[in-house]
Design a protein around this motif. Sequence first.
Motif, PDB file in Angstrom:
ATOM      1  N   ASP A 321      16.328   4.706 -15.228  1.00  0.00           N
ATOM      2  CA  ASP A 321      15.604   3.855 -14.283  1.00  0.00           C
ATOM      3  C   ASP A 321      15.424   4.534 -12.927  1.00  0.00           C
ATOM      4  OD1 ASP A 321      15.247   1.843 -16.110  1.00  0.00           O
ATOM      5  OD2 ASP A 321      16.965   0.669 -15.456  1.00  0.00           O
ATOM      6  N   LEU A 322      16.432   5.265 -12.489  1.00  0.00           N
ATOM      7  CA  LEU A 322      16.303   5.959 -11.203  1.00  0.00           C
ATOM      8  C   LEU A 322      15.165   6.974 -11.226  1.00  0.00           C
ATOM      9  CD1 LEU A 322      20.068   6.557 -10.322  1.00  0.00           C
ATOM     10  CD2 LEU A 322      18.466   5.054  -9.106  1.00  0.00           C
ATOM     11  N   GLY A 323      14.866   7.502 -12.393  1.00  0.00           N
ATOM     12  CA  GLY A 323      13.781   8.467 -12.513  1.00  0.00           C
ATOM     13  C   GLY A 323      12.420   7.880 -12.180  1.00  0.00           C
ATOM     14  N   ARG A 324      12.326   6.546 -12.115  1.00  0.00           N
ATOM     15  CA  ARG A 324      11.054   5.893 -11.791  1.00  0.00           C
ATOM     16  C   ARG A 324      10.979   5.423 -10.344  1.00  0.00           C
ATOM     17  NH1 ARG A 324       9.951   1.189 -14.078  1.00  0.00           N
ATOM     18  NH2 ARG A 324      12.065   0.610 -14.715  1.00  0.00           N
ATOM     19  N   SER A 325      11.966   5.760  -9.534  1.00  0.00           N
ATOM     20  CA  SER A 325      12.041   5.183  -8.196  1.00  0.00           C
ATOM     21  C   SER A 325      10.832   5.527  -7.321  1.00  0.00           C
ATOM     22  CB  SER A 325      13.336   5.618  -7.495  1.00  0.00           C
ATOM     23  OG  SER A 325      13.362   7.025  -7.303  1.00  0.00           O
ATOM     24  N   VAL A 326      10.427   6.779  -7.306  1.00  0.00           N
ATOM     25  CA  VAL A 326       9.295   7.174  -6.465  1.00  0.00           C
ATOM     26  C   VAL A 326       8.011   6.519  -6.961  1.00  0.00           C
ATOM     27  CG1 VAL A 326       7.893   9.118  -5.684  1.00  0.00           C
ATOM     28  CG2 VAL A 326      10.381   9.334  -5.775  1.00  0.00           C
ATOM     29  N   ALA A 327       7.831   6.449  -8.260  1.00  0.00           N
ATOM     30  CA  ALA A 327       6.629   5.819  -8.818  1.00  0.00           C
ATOM     31  C   ALA A 327       6.536   4.348  -8.423  1.00  0.00           C
ATOM     32  CB  ALA A 327       6.624   5.955 -10.342  1.00  0.00           C
ATOM     33  N   MET A 328       7.677   3.678  -8.243  1.00  0.00           N
ATOM     34  CA  MET A 328       7.661   2.274  -7.868  1.00  0.00           C
ATOM     35  C   MET A 328       7.102   2.061  -6.461  1.00  0.00           C
ATOM     36  SD  MET A 328       8.520   0.487 -10.436  1.00  0.00           S
ATOM     37  CE  MET A 328       8.650  -1.090  -9.590  1.00  0.00           C
ATOM     38  N   LEU A 329       7.128   3.086  -5.629  1.00  0.00           N
ATOM     39  CA  LEU A 329       6.539   2.962  -4.287  1.00  0.00           C
ATOM     40  C   LEU A 329       5.046   2.688  -4.361  1.00  0.00           C
ATOM     41  CD1 LEU A 329       8.345   5.899  -2.434  1.00  0.00           C
ATOM     42  CD2 LEU A 329       8.719   3.447  -2.061  1.00  0.00           C
ATOM     43  N   ASP A 330       4.402   3.125  -5.431  1.00  0.00           N
ATOM     44  CA  ASP A 330       2.953   2.952  -5.590  1.00  0.00           C
ATOM     45  C   ASP A 330       2.594   1.768  -6.475  1.00  0.00           C
ATOM     46  OD1 ASP A 330       2.478   5.269  -4.064  1.00  0.00           O
ATOM     47  OD2 ASP A 330       2.741   6.539  -5.826  1.00  0.00           O
ATOM     48  N   ALA A 331       3.554   0.931  -6.815  1.00  0.00           N
ATOM     49  CA  ALA A 331       3.298  -0.169  -7.740  1.00  0.00           C
ATOM     50  C   ALA A 331       2.241  -1.131  -7.195  1.00  0.00           C
ATOM     51  CB  ALA A 331       4.591  -0.924  -8.038  1.00  0.00           C
ATOM     52  N   GLY A 332       2.289  -1.421  -5.918  1.00  0.00           N
ATOM     53  CA  GLY A 332       1.322  -2.345  -5.321  1.00  0.00           C
ATOM     54  C   GLY A 332      -0.101  -1.825  -5.434  1.00  0.00           C
ATOM     55  N   GLN A 333      -0.273  -0.550  -5.187  1.00  0.00           N
ATOM     56  CA  GLN A 333      -1.609   0.040  -5.287  1.00  0.00           C
ATOM     57  C   GLN A 333      -2.105   0.027  -6.725  1.00  0.00           C
ATOM     58  OE1 GLN A 333      -3.662   1.019  -2.742  1.00  0.00           O
ATOM     59  NE2 GLN A 333      -5.141   1.144  -4.425  1.00  0.00           N
ATOM     60  N   ARG A 334      -1.221   0.311  -7.661  1.00  0.00           N
ATOM     61  CA  ARG A 334      -1.618   0.289  -9.070  1.00  0.00           C
ATOM     62  C   ARG A 334      -2.060  -1.106  -9.497  1.00  0.00           C
ATOM     63  NH1 ARG A 334       3.095   3.331  -9.752  1.00  0.00           N
ATOM     64  NH2 ARG A 334       4.117   1.587 -10.818  1.00  0.00           N
ATOM     65  N   ILE A 335      -1.358  -2.108  -9.041  1.00  0.00           N
ATOM     66  CA  ILE A 335      -1.713  -3.490  -9.372  1.00  0.00           C
ATOM     67  C   ILE A 335      -3.081  -3.839  -8.786  1.00  0.00           C
ATOM     68  CG2 ILE A 335      -1.136  -5.906  -8.909  1.00  0.00           C
ATOM     69  CD1 ILE A 335       1.827  -5.074  -9.118  1.00  0.00           C
ATOM     70  N   SER A 336      -3.287  -3.518  -7.523  1.00  0.00           N
ATOM     71  CA  SER A 336      -4.565  -3.843  -6.864  1.00  0.00           C
ATOM     72  C   SER A 336      -5.732  -3.150  -7.549  1.00  0.00           C
ATOM     73  CB  SER A 336      -4.509  -3.447  -5.386  1.00  0.00           C
ATOM     74  OG  SER A 336      -3.508  -4.176  -4.705  1.00  0.00           O
ATOM     75  N   THR A 337      -5.539  -1.876  -7.887  1.00  0.00           N
ATOM     76  CA  THR A 337      -6.609  -1.116  -8.534  1.00  0.00           C
ATOM     77  C   THR A 337      -6.970  -1.712  -9.890  1.00  0.00           C
ATOM     78  OG1 THR A 337      -5.913   0.920  -7.415  1.00  0.00           O
ATOM     79  CG2 THR A 337      -7.266   1.156  -9.398  1.00  0.00           C
ATOM     80  N   ARG A 338      -5.960  -2.075 -10.662  1.00  0.00           N
ATOM     81  CA  ARG A 338      -6.236  -2.611 -12.003  1.00  0.00           C
ATOM     82  C   ARG A 338      -6.900  -3.977 -11.926  1.00  0.00           C
ATOM     83  NH1 ARG A 338      -2.534  -1.820 -17.308  1.00  0.00           N
ATOM     84  NH2 ARG A 338      -4.155  -2.389 -18.786  1.00  0.00           N
ATOM     85  N   LEU A 339      -6.426  -4.824 -11.039  1.00  0.00           N
ATOM     86  CA  LEU A 339      -7.024  -6.154 -10.923  1.00  0.00           C
ATOM     87  C   LEU A 339      -8.459  -6.070 -10.416  1.00  0.00           C
ATOM     88  CD1 LEU A 339      -4.062  -8.287  -9.484  1.00  0.00           C
ATOM     89  CD2 LEU A 339      -4.942  -8.248 -11.831  1.00  0.00           C
ATOM     90  N   ALA A 340      -8.729  -5.135  -9.517  1.00  0.00           N
ATOM     91  CA  ALA A 340     -10.086  -4.980  -8.981  1.00  0.00           C
ATOM     92  C   ALA A 340     -11.065  -4.525 -10.049  1.00  0.00           C
ATOM     93  CB  ALA A 340     -10.079  -3.982  -7.830  1.00  0.00           C
ATOM     94  N   ALA A 341     -10.532  -3.815 -11.055  1.00  0.00           N
ATOM     95  CA  ALA A 341     -11.398  -3.290 -12.115  1.00  0.00           C
ATOM     96  C   ALA A 341     -11.727  -4.341 -13.168  1.00  0.00           C
ATOM     97  CB  ALA A 341     -10.743  -2.082 -12.782  1.00  0.00           C
ATOM     98  N   GLU A 342     -11.030  -5.475 -13.150  1.00  0.00           N
ATOM     99  CA  GLU A 342     -11.253  -6.501 -14.179  1.00  0.00           C
ATOM    100  C   GLU A 342     -12.451  -7.376 -13.830  1.00  0.00           C
ATOM    101  OE1 GLU A 342      -7.595  -8.629 -14.698  1.00  0.00           O
ATOM    102  OE2 GLU A 342      -6.568  -6.920 -15.596  1.00  0.00           O
TER     103      GLU A 342
END
Length: 342
Positions: A321-342
């Motif tokens: 789980d710790l291996g994903r820590s940096v990627a979690m910093l961008d979670a908000g952007q990933r969510i916004s991008t995906r929802l905008a594409a729907e």
Amino acid sequence: MLCIKGICAMDSLATHLARLAPLYGWGDASAITPLQPGFVAHAHRLETATHVAMVKTYDRQRAVTARMLEYAPFYLEVTAWLADQPALANRLTYPYALPQGGYLVDDGQYVSAVFNFIAGVTPRDTPLSMIQQLHLVTTVGLMHRITPQVPLPVIYRRETFAVRWDQAFDLLLHDEWDGLIPAVQAMLAPHRQVLGTLLTQLRMLGNQLWARDLPLVLCHTDIHGWNTLVTGDTTHLIDFEGLVLAPAEQDLFFWFDDPRWPEIFATYQQVVGGHQVDAAALLFYQLKRYLEDIYEWVAELVVPEISQTDYTRYAGELQRDLGRSVAMLDAGQRISTRLAAE
């Protein structure tokens, strides 16, 4: 000495298990067979002349047990009601009530609940087929849709967006850092700053969501392959300890990163009659689950009585789980991008 398939009554757990069947009025157990345990509890198949059941047993010595049992009467009572609804028939596990009422057998060390036994396969980390996945999504959607009809007990769990472990996690990263055992400290050290940033973000989101009047539904809160049984194309949702009234995103976030999300969400919308995903709530639950998992791995690792087997297992989970820590910093952007594409 009583021995049933290798479980002997000189063991306090075996003694506890052997006493269960008579308490339910089923006579003595003819077989008690260990099943693959989950993170929080032992699991056994219990057989008598008249019944086959699954027993879930919590050990009060475990750090996580008190939290699991806090709302146990709520989740057991509501799950029993849900499983009795025609729309949800054969989709959920359900608890057996004791003759005198209630669902828990507590001997001071071990606490058990007894459920119907489902002869299915636990997929664990194997992805469900599309048919299976949509069957499971339909089950969750039906739970959400039926929420207004559920007779809630006096004490039930409702989302407050306050995280029970946030202060303890903050202390772990700061004031109590030097007191951590060296091996755990070494695992956390490269991720310490990022974890602190994510915790701050989680707290801010929680405060914002609490100020809003979001609709609440009955959420399972722990939907994955270890909490699902499969028989052919049919799925059965199990392990309802985390049941809570919360925004639908508490359950939906488990599927948001699935490549099949468009089909999953279309099915969910059809079942519930339409839903617009709340990006802030979705991000809150992604961050909460991620940080909670890390906190609980650490809590287990620092228990003095931990076995070497458990230590190795939990340390591996923590490092993954710790291996994903940096990627979690961008979670908000990933969510916004995906929802905008729907």
